[in-house]
Motif scaffolding. Sequence first.
Motif, PDB file in Angstrom:
ATOM      1  N   ALA A  49      49.960  38.589  14.149  1.00 48.14           N
ATOM      2  CA  ALA A  49      50.582  39.344  13.070  1.00 48.14           C
ATOM      3  C   ALA A  49      49.763  39.293  11.793  1.00 48.14           C
ATOM      4  O   ALA A  49      49.961  40.068  10.887  1.00 48.14           O
ATOM      5  N   GLU A  50      48.859  38.346  11.733  1.00 52.85           N
ATOM      6  CA  GLU A  50      48.069  38.194  10.523  1.00 52.85           C
ATOM      7  C   GLU A  50      46.591  38.267  10.857  1.00 52.85           C
ATOM      8  O   GLU A  50      46.147  37.680  11.850  1.00 52.85           O
ATOM      9  N   PHE A  51      45.845  38.939  10.007  1.00 48.90           N
ATOM     10  CA  PHE A  51      44.401  39.004  10.183  1.00 48.90           C
ATOM     11  C   PHE A  51      43.841  37.590  10.021  1.00 48.90           C
ATOM     12  O   PHE A  51      44.026  36.968   8.983  1.00 48.90           O
ATOM     13  N   PRO A  52      43.178  37.049  11.052  1.00 51.55           N
ATOM     14  CA  PRO A  52      42.739  35.650  10.980  1.00 51.55           C
ATOM     15  C   PRO A  52      41.638  35.428   9.948  1.00 51.55           C
ATOM     16  O   PRO A  52      40.778  36.279   9.745  1.00 51.55           O
ATOM     17  N   ALA A  53      41.696  34.269   9.313  1.00 53.22           N
ATOM     18  CA  ALA A  53      40.717  33.933   8.276  1.00 53.22           C
ATOM     19  C   ALA A  53      39.345  33.677   8.902  1.00 53.22           C
ATOM     20  O   ALA A  53      39.243  33.232  10.043  1.00 53.22           O
ATOM     21  N   LEU A  54      38.325  33.976   8.126  1.00 54.29           N
ATOM     22  CA  LEU A  54      36.965  33.621   8.532  1.00 54.29           C
ATOM     23  C   LEU A  54      36.887  32.082   8.534  1.00 54.29           C
ATOM     24  O   LEU A  54      37.392  31.445   7.623  1.00 54.29           O
ATOM     25  N   PRO A  55      36.261  31.474   9.560  1.00 50.73           N
ATOM     26  CA  PRO A  55      36.290  30.003   9.626  1.00 50.73           C
ATOM     27  C   PRO A  55      35.357  29.302   8.629  1.00 50.73           C
ATOM     28  O   PRO A  55      35.217  28.075   8.684  1.00 50.73           O
ATOM     29  N   TYR A  56      34.681  30.059   7.762  1.00 46.20           N
ATOM     30  CA  TYR A  56      33.795  29.448   6.753  1.00 46.20           C
ATOM     31  C   TYR A  56      33.642  30.420   5.597  1.00 46.20           C
ATOM     32  O   TYR A  56      34.104  31.568   5.668  1.00 46.20           O
ATOM     33  N   ALA A  57      32.965  29.967   4.536  1.00 45.64           N
ATOM     34  CA  ALA A  57      32.750  30.822   3.368  1.00 45.64           C
ATOM     35  C   ALA A  57      31.724  31.913   3.689  1.00 45.64           C
ATOM     36  O   ALA A  57      30.920  31.760   4.612  1.00 45.64           O
ATOM     37  N   TYR A  58      31.766  33.005   2.921  1.00 41.23           N
ATOM     38  CA  TYR A  58      30.841  34.124   3.156  1.00 41.23           C
ATOM     39  C   TYR A  58      29.374  33.678   3.134  1.00 41.23           C
ATOM     40  O   TYR A  58      28.548  34.224   3.854  1.00 41.23           O
ATOM     41  N   TYR A  81      39.084  47.054  12.391  1.00 43.33           N
ATOM     42  CA  TYR A  81      39.367  46.965  13.834  1.00 43.33           C
ATOM     43  C   TYR A  81      40.745  46.354  14.055  1.00 43.33           C
ATOM     44  O   TYR A  81      41.534  46.813  14.883  1.00 43.33           O
ATOM     45  N   TYR A  82      41.017  45.292  13.313  1.00 43.79           N
ATOM     46  CA  TYR A  82      42.309  44.598  13.451  1.00 43.79           C
ATOM     47  C   TYR A  82      43.470  45.550  13.127  1.00 43.79           C
ATOM     48  O   TYR A  82      44.408  45.700  13.913  1.00 43.79           O
ATOM     49  N   THR A  83      43.381  46.199  11.969  1.00 38.38           N
ATOM     50  CA  THR A  83      44.462  47.097  11.533  1.00 38.38           C
ATOM     51  C   THR A  83      44.651  48.244  12.517  1.00 38.38           C
ATOM     52  O   THR A  83      45.777  48.571  12.900  1.00 38.38           O
ATOM     53  N   ASN A  84      43.559  48.829  12.952  1.00 35.69           N
ATOM     54  CA  ASN A  84      43.655  49.961  13.885  1.00 35.69           C
ATOM     55  C   ASN A  84      44.177  49.526  15.250  1.00 35.69           C
ATOM     56  O   ASN A  84      44.873  50.284  15.926  1.00 35.69           O
ATOM     57  N   PHE A  85      43.833  48.309  15.634  1.00 31.42           N
ATOM     58  CA  PHE A  85      44.334  47.782  16.909  1.00 31.42           C
ATOM     59  C   PHE A  85      45.844  47.569  16.838  1.00 31.42           C
ATOM     60  O   PHE A  85      46.590  47.995  17.733  1.00 31.42           O
ATOM     61  N   ILE A  86      46.295  46.915  15.766  1.00 30.19           N
ATOM     62  CA  ILE A  86      47.734  46.658  15.605  1.00 30.19           C
ATOM     63  C   ILE A  86      48.490  47.991  15.591  1.00 30.19           C
ATOM     64  O   ILE A  86      49.541  48.132  16.217  1.00 30.19           O
ATOM     65  N   GLY A 117      40.697  46.967  19.973  1.00 31.14           N
ATOM     66  CA  GLY A 117      41.039  45.672  20.576  1.00 31.14           C
ATOM     67  C   GLY A 117      39.772  44.871  20.807  1.00 31.14           C
ATOM     68  O   GLY A 117      39.700  43.677  20.495  1.00 31.14           O
ATOM     69  N   GLY A 118      38.751  45.530  21.321  1.00 33.88           N
ATOM     70  CA  GLY A 118      37.453  44.882  21.513  1.00 33.88           C
ATOM     71  C   GLY A 118      36.863  44.471  20.171  1.00 33.88           C
ATOM     72  O   GLY A 118      36.403  43.345  20.000  1.00 33.88           O
ATOM     73  N   GLY A 119      36.909  45.369  19.216  1.00 37.80           N
ATOM     74  CA  GLY A 119      36.356  45.091  17.882  1.00 37.80           C
ATOM     75  C   GLY A 119      37.053  43.927  17.204  1.00 37.80           C
ATOM     76  O   GLY A 119      36.419  43.103  16.546  1.00 37.80           O
ATOM     77  N   PHE A 120      38.359  43.836  17.386  1.00 38.60           N
ATOM     78  CA  PHE A 120      39.117  42.723  16.802  1.00 38.60           C
ATOM     79  C   PHE A 120      38.706  41.403  17.467  1.00 38.60           C
ATOM     80  O   PHE A 120      38.274  40.462  16.810  1.00 38.60           O
ATOM     81  N   TYR A 121      38.814  41.352  18.776  1.00 38.17           N
ATOM     82  CA  TYR A 121      38.540  40.103  19.505  1.00 38.17           C
ATOM     83  C   TYR A 121      37.075  39.672  19.390  1.00 38.17           C
ATOM     84  O   TYR A 121      36.775  38.506  19.129  1.00 38.17           O
ATOM     85  N   ASN A 122      36.157  40.622  19.607  1.00 41.88           N
ATOM     86  CA  ASN A 122      34.734  40.264  19.627  1.00 41.88           C
ATOM     87  C   ASN A 122      34.296  39.605  18.327  1.00 41.88           C
ATOM     88  O   ASN A 122      33.487  38.675  18.332  1.00 41.88           O
ATOM     89  N   HIS A 123      34.823  40.090  17.203  1.00 38.74           N
ATOM     90  CA  HIS A 123      34.418  39.518  15.923  1.00 38.74           C
ATOM     91  C   HIS A 123      34.987  38.116  15.721  1.00 38.74           C
ATOM     92  O   HIS A 123      34.288  37.234  15.218  1.00 38.74           O
ATOM     93  N   VAL A 124      36.233  37.889  16.121  1.00 38.79           N
ATOM     94  CA  VAL A 124      36.790  36.527  16.041  1.00 38.79           C
ATOM     95  C   VAL A 124      35.920  35.585  16.874  1.00 38.79           C
ATOM     96  O   VAL A 124      35.549  34.490  16.450  1.00 38.79           O
ATOM     97  N   PHE A 125      35.577  36.069  18.061  1.00 39.11           N
ATOM     98  CA  PHE A 125      34.748  35.273  18.973  1.00 39.11           C
ATOM     99  C   PHE A 125      33.359  35.008  18.373  1.00 39.11           C
ATOM    100  O   PHE A 125      32.823  33.906  18.475  1.00 39.11           O
ATOM    101  N   PHE A 126      32.819  36.038  17.737  1.00 32.32           N
ATOM    102  CA  PHE A 126      31.497  35.949  17.104  1.00 32.32           C
ATOM    103  C   PHE A 126      31.506  34.971  15.930  1.00 32.32           C
ATOM    104  O   PHE A 126      30.623  34.109  15.822  1.00 32.32           O
ATOM    105  N   TRP A 127      32.509  35.079  15.046  1.00 38.30           N
ATOM    106  CA  TRP A 127      32.559  34.161  13.887  1.00 38.30           C
ATOM    107  C   TRP A 127      32.573  32.716  14.375  1.00 38.30           C
ATOM    108  O   TRP A 127      31.926  31.852  13.818  1.00 38.30           O
ATOM    109  N   ASN A 128      33.344  32.485  15.447  1.00 34.74           N
ATOM    110  CA  ASN A 128      33.462  31.116  15.947  1.00 34.74           C
ATOM    111  C   ASN A 128      32.277  30.700  16.811  1.00 34.74           C
ATOM    112  O   ASN A 128      32.165  29.527  17.187  1.00 34.74           O
ATOM    113  N   SER A 129      31.405  31.645  17.127  1.00 39.23           N
ATOM    114  CA  SER A 129      30.166  31.329  17.848  1.00 39.23           C
ATOM    115  C   SER A 129      29.104  30.800  16.892  1.00 39.23           C
ATOM    116  O   SER A 129      28.030  30.391  17.319  1.00 39.23           O
TER     117      SER A 129
END
Length: 248
Positions: A49-58, A81-86, A117-129
């Motif tokens: 329900a909430e756009f997840p925070a970036l795990p670090y500073a810009y 991507y997140y907004t359009n997916f929701i 959906g891909g754009g939302f997930y892939n970026h979360v996965f990427f930030w945490n990579s």
Amino acid sequence: MHKTVITMKITKFLKSAGLLIVFAFFSLNLIAINPDNMKSSGIELAPVAEFPALPYAYNALEPYIDARTMEIHYDKHHRAYYTNFINAIKGTPLETMTLSDIFASMSKQSDAVRNNGGGFYNHVFFWNSMAAGSTTPSAELTAAINKTFGSFDKFKEVFNTAAKSRFGSGWAWLYVNADKNLAVGSTPYQDNPLMDNATVKGTPLLALDVWEHAYYLKYQNRRPEYIDAFWNVVNWNEVNKRFAEAVK
Ligand code: MN
């Protein structure tokens, strides 16, 4: 008298505010899953329900990834991507499905669900990579890399080639395939290896975004330089965890 009226008004206000909070909690809960899941391999990742925070500073990944690129990438591209997916899943059965189930049925979904959906997930996965500071592949992952690619350098070369040769926009992946072996491949647009209609299929371990928006401000057309820089910020601790989870 005056005091009583005020007290009543406050009580009434608190009651309606309380109801509102309860209502908000339940309506959010329809699609809410523990945001901590955003940090995991993402297999059970569900729409949140909430756009997840970036795990670090810009600026955390400077100088390899500049703060301005990170800000626009996260706050504009990823958020869109997140907004359009929701919006695409609102009022549909997808709202209560996990992302992995949505991806597994992607051949039956709309382009809006696939791309966003891909754009939302892939970026979360990427930030945490990625993370600042140096980490290294675990002994288990190193053994698997040597078995599949011969050496770590050879693996990097194969991954770099996948990232460089992806024509136009897309992603490079290290993933575990159906035989539980490591593999490297790339997907176009916002596809990922979890999608039933993706060109490479498996459990992703490491992702690199090779859309121009990921590097153009700093590297312009020099995608290979951006790819080289990426290796300085790979979050091996996270990749190690994903690997252990994927092969157990
Ligand atoms: Mn991107």
